[in-house]
Write a protein that holds these residues in place. Sequence first.
Motif, PDB file in Angstrom:
ATOM      1  N   ARG A  37      46.943  43.478  42.703  1.00 48.84           N
ATOM      2  CA  ARG A  37      46.544  44.808  42.110  1.00 48.84           C
ATOM      3  C   ARG A  37      46.877  45.351  41.288  1.00 48.84           C
ATOM      4  O   ARG A  37      46.038  45.909  40.524  1.00 48.84           O
ATOM      5  CB  ARG A  37      47.003  45.327  43.587  1.00 48.84           C
ATOM      6  CG  ARG A  37      46.448  45.120  45.165  1.00 48.84           C
ATOM      7  CD  ARG A  37      46.532  45.650  46.442  1.00 48.84           C
ATOM      8  NE  ARG A  37      46.561  46.935  46.420  1.00 48.84           N
ATOM      9  CZ  ARG A  37      45.703  48.139  46.747  1.00 48.84           C
ATOM     10  NH1 ARG A  37      44.798  46.900  46.709  1.00 48.84           N
ATOM     11  NH2 ARG A  37      45.649  49.452  45.754  1.00 48.84           N
ATOM     12  N   SER A  38      48.497  45.633  41.027  1.00 48.06           N
ATOM     13  CA  SER A  38      48.445  46.576  39.751  1.00 48.06           C
ATOM     14  C   SER A  38      48.845  45.826  38.130  1.00 48.06           C
ATOM     15  O   SER A  38      47.458  46.736  37.989  1.00 48.06           O
ATOM     16  CB  SER A  38      49.877  46.529  39.469  1.00 48.06           C
ATOM     17  OG  SER A  38      50.630  44.962  39.784  1.00 48.06           O
ATOM     18  N   TYR A  39      48.398  44.654  38.402  1.00 46.95           N
ATOM     19  CA  TYR A  39      47.820  43.880  37.289  1.00 46.95           C
ATOM     20  C   TYR A  39      45.937  44.517  37.047  1.00 46.95           C
ATOM     21  O   TYR A  39      45.542  44.596  35.632  1.00 46.95           O
ATOM     22  CB  TYR A  39      47.508  42.719  37.078  1.00 46.95           C
ATOM     23  CG  TYR A  39      47.683  41.999  35.936  1.00 46.95           C
ATOM     24  CD1 TYR A  39      47.966  41.972  34.116  1.00 46.95           C
ATOM     25  CD2 TYR A  39      47.157  40.677  35.457  1.00 46.95           C
ATOM     26  CE1 TYR A  39      47.703  41.694  33.179  1.00 46.95           C
ATOM     27  CE2 TYR A  39      46.458  40.253  33.959  1.00 46.95           C
ATOM     28  CZ  TYR A  39      47.207  40.932  33.509  1.00 46.95           C
ATOM     29  OH  TYR A  39      46.473  40.547  31.697  1.00 46.95           O
ATOM     30  N   LEU A  40      45.561  44.089  38.029  1.00 44.32           N
ATOM     31  CA  LEU A  40      43.530  44.656  38.414  1.00 44.32           C
ATOM     32  C   LEU A  40      43.493  45.555  37.222  1.00 44.32           C
ATOM     33  O   LEU A  40      42.557  45.470  36.969  1.00 44.32           O
ATOM     34  CB  LEU A  40      43.382  43.822  39.463  1.00 44.32           C
ATOM     35  CG  LEU A  40      42.161  43.695  39.795  1.00 44.32           C
ATOM     36  CD1 LEU A  40      41.354  43.094  38.433  1.00 44.32           C
ATOM     37  CD2 LEU A  40      41.353  43.455  41.024  1.00 44.32           C
ATOM     38  N   TYR A  41      44.462  46.527  38.204  1.00 46.31           N
ATOM     39  CA  TYR A  41      44.304  47.790  37.356  1.00 46.31           C
ATOM     40  C   TYR A  41      44.068  48.378  36.538  1.00 46.31           C
ATOM     41  O   TYR A  41      43.320  49.123  35.368  1.00 46.31           O
ATOM     42  CB  TYR A  41      45.570  48.928  38.436  1.00 46.31           C
ATOM     43  CG  TYR A  41      44.776  49.688  40.031  1.00 46.31           C
ATOM     44  CD1 TYR A  41      43.344  49.915  40.424  1.00 46.31           C
ATOM     45  CD2 TYR A  41      45.728  48.785  41.133  1.00 46.31           C
ATOM     46  CE1 TYR A  41      42.980  50.695  41.480  1.00 46.31           C
ATOM     47  CE2 TYR A  41      45.092  49.640  42.496  1.00 46.31           C
ATOM     48  CZ  TYR A  41      43.562  50.636  42.776  1.00 46.31           C
ATOM     49  OH  TYR A  41      43.001  50.776  43.803  1.00 46.31           O
ATOM     50  N   LYS A  42      45.141  47.691  35.769  1.00 43.48           N
ATOM     51  CA  LYS A  42      45.535  47.980  34.325  1.00 43.48           C
ATOM     52  C   LYS A  42      44.419  46.942  33.635  1.00 43.48           C
ATOM     53  O   LYS A  42      43.846  47.801  32.407  1.00 43.48           O
ATOM     54  CB  LYS A  42      46.775  46.767  34.431  1.00 43.48           C
ATOM     55  CG  LYS A  42      48.182  47.432  34.873  1.00 43.48           C
ATOM     56  CD  LYS A  42      49.829  47.011  34.116  1.00 43.48           C
ATOM     57  CE  LYS A  42      50.717  47.584  34.526  1.00 43.48           C
ATOM     58  NZ  LYS A  42      51.848  46.750  34.562  1.00 43.48           N
ATOM     59  N   LEU A  43      43.750  46.095  33.902  1.00 43.44           N
ATOM     60  CA  LEU A  43      42.879  45.605  33.090  1.00 43.44           C
ATOM     61  C   LEU A  43      41.535  46.444  33.435  1.00 43.44           C
ATOM     62  O   LEU A  43      40.421  46.007  32.631  1.00 43.44           O
ATOM     63  CB  LEU A  43      42.398  43.962  34.371  1.00 43.44           C
ATOM     64  CG  LEU A  43      43.736  43.226  33.782  1.00 43.44           C
ATOM     65  CD1 LEU A  43      42.891  41.872  34.664  1.00 43.44           C
ATOM     66  CD2 LEU A  43      43.374  42.636  32.432  1.00 43.44           C
ATOM     67  N   THR A  44      41.396  47.167  34.465  1.00 43.16           N
ATOM     68  CA  THR A  44      40.508  47.875  34.801  1.00 43.16           C
ATOM     69  C   THR A  44      40.528  49.252  33.668  1.00 43.16           C
ATOM     70  O   THR A  44      39.315  49.971  33.323  1.00 43.16           O
ATOM     71  CB  THR A  44      39.810  48.198  36.005  1.00 43.16           C
ATOM     72  OG1 THR A  44      40.783  48.815  36.373  1.00 43.16           O
ATOM     73  CG2 THR A  44      39.663  47.177  36.864  1.00 43.16           C
ATOM     74  N   ALA A  45      41.452  49.485  33.947  1.00 47.01           N
ATOM     75  CA  ALA A  45      41.526  51.333  32.949  1.00 47.01           C
ATOM     76  C   ALA A  45      41.446  50.811  31.409  1.00 47.01           C
ATOM     77  O   ALA A  45      41.260  51.368  30.958  1.00 47.01           O
ATOM     78  CB  ALA A  45      43.368  51.659  33.472  1.00 47.01           C
ATOM     79  N   SER A  46      41.842  49.554  30.864  1.00 51.31           N
ATOM     80  CA  SER A  46      42.181  49.301  29.490  1.00 51.31           C
ATOM     81  C   SER A  46      40.261  48.881  29.603  1.00 51.31           C
ATOM     82  O   SER A  46      40.762  48.527  27.970  1.00 51.31           O
ATOM     83  CB  SER A  46      43.165  47.690  29.350  1.00 51.31           C
ATOM     84  OG  SER A  46      43.012  47.486  29.629  1.00 51.31           O
ATOM     85  N   GLY A  47      39.938  48.849  30.277  1.00 54.02           N
ATOM     86  CA  GLY A  47      38.080  47.882  29.547  1.00 54.02           C
ATOM     87  C   GLY A  47      38.271  46.154  29.850  1.00 54.02           C
ATOM     88  O   GLY A  47      37.487  45.703  28.738  1.00 54.02           O
ATOM     89  N   ASN A  48      39.552  46.003  29.995  1.00 54.29           N
ATOM     90  CA  ASN A  48      39.673  44.429  29.582  1.00 54.29           C
ATOM     91  C   ASN A  48      38.700  43.273  30.471  1.00 54.29           C
ATOM     92  O   ASN A  48      38.953  42.749  30.540  1.00 54.29           O
ATOM     93  CB  ASN A  48      41.034  44.058  29.148  1.00 54.29           C
ATOM     94  CG  ASN A  48      41.744  44.008  28.414  1.00 54.29           C
ATOM     95  OD1 ASN A  48      41.336  44.681  26.694  1.00 54.29           O
ATOM     96  ND2 ASN A  48      43.137  45.294  28.340  1.00 54.29           N
ATOM     97  N   ILE A  49      38.023  43.830  30.953  1.00 55.00           N
ATOM     98  CA  ILE A  49      37.367  43.453  32.107  1.00 55.00           C
ATOM     99  C   ILE A  49      36.204  43.680  32.666  1.00 55.00           C
ATOM    100  O   ILE A  49      36.362  45.216  33.354  1.00 55.00           O
ATOM    101  CB  ILE A  49      38.265  43.022  34.099  1.00 55.00           C
ATOM    102  CG1 ILE A  49      37.819  42.304  34.531  1.00 55.00           C
ATOM    103  CG2 ILE A  49      39.029  44.185  34.383  1.00 55.00           C
ATOM    104  CD1 ILE A  49      38.918  41.168  35.927  1.00 55.00           C
TER     105      ILE A  49
END
Length: 95
Positions: A37-49
């Motif tokens: 969950r934490s890594y997916l939040y980081k990916l969405t916040a940075s626009g990388n996914i």
Amino acid sequence: MDTILIFERLDRLERLLTANKEVLTFEETCDYTGISRSYLYKLTASGNIPHSKPNGKMIFFEKCKLNDWLLRNHRKSHAEIADDALKYTLKNRRS
């Protein structure tokens, strides 16, 4: 019926239902990709996914775009590299 068996069956049913969906929620995406969950939040916040926020709160993911994203950095096997090298040498061979 044993409680553990019931939970295993429920888990299998949930996975089958998720397999037929085209758009996944945040939790379903975590389960589908194996990303925390934490890594997916980081990916969405940075626009990388690739993701969508239609109402500004909930995050949704298209399964086909997730698959493309997951497979975007393909690494060739040793056999594929050897095959490419052989094709290159045969193509550029001097007569």
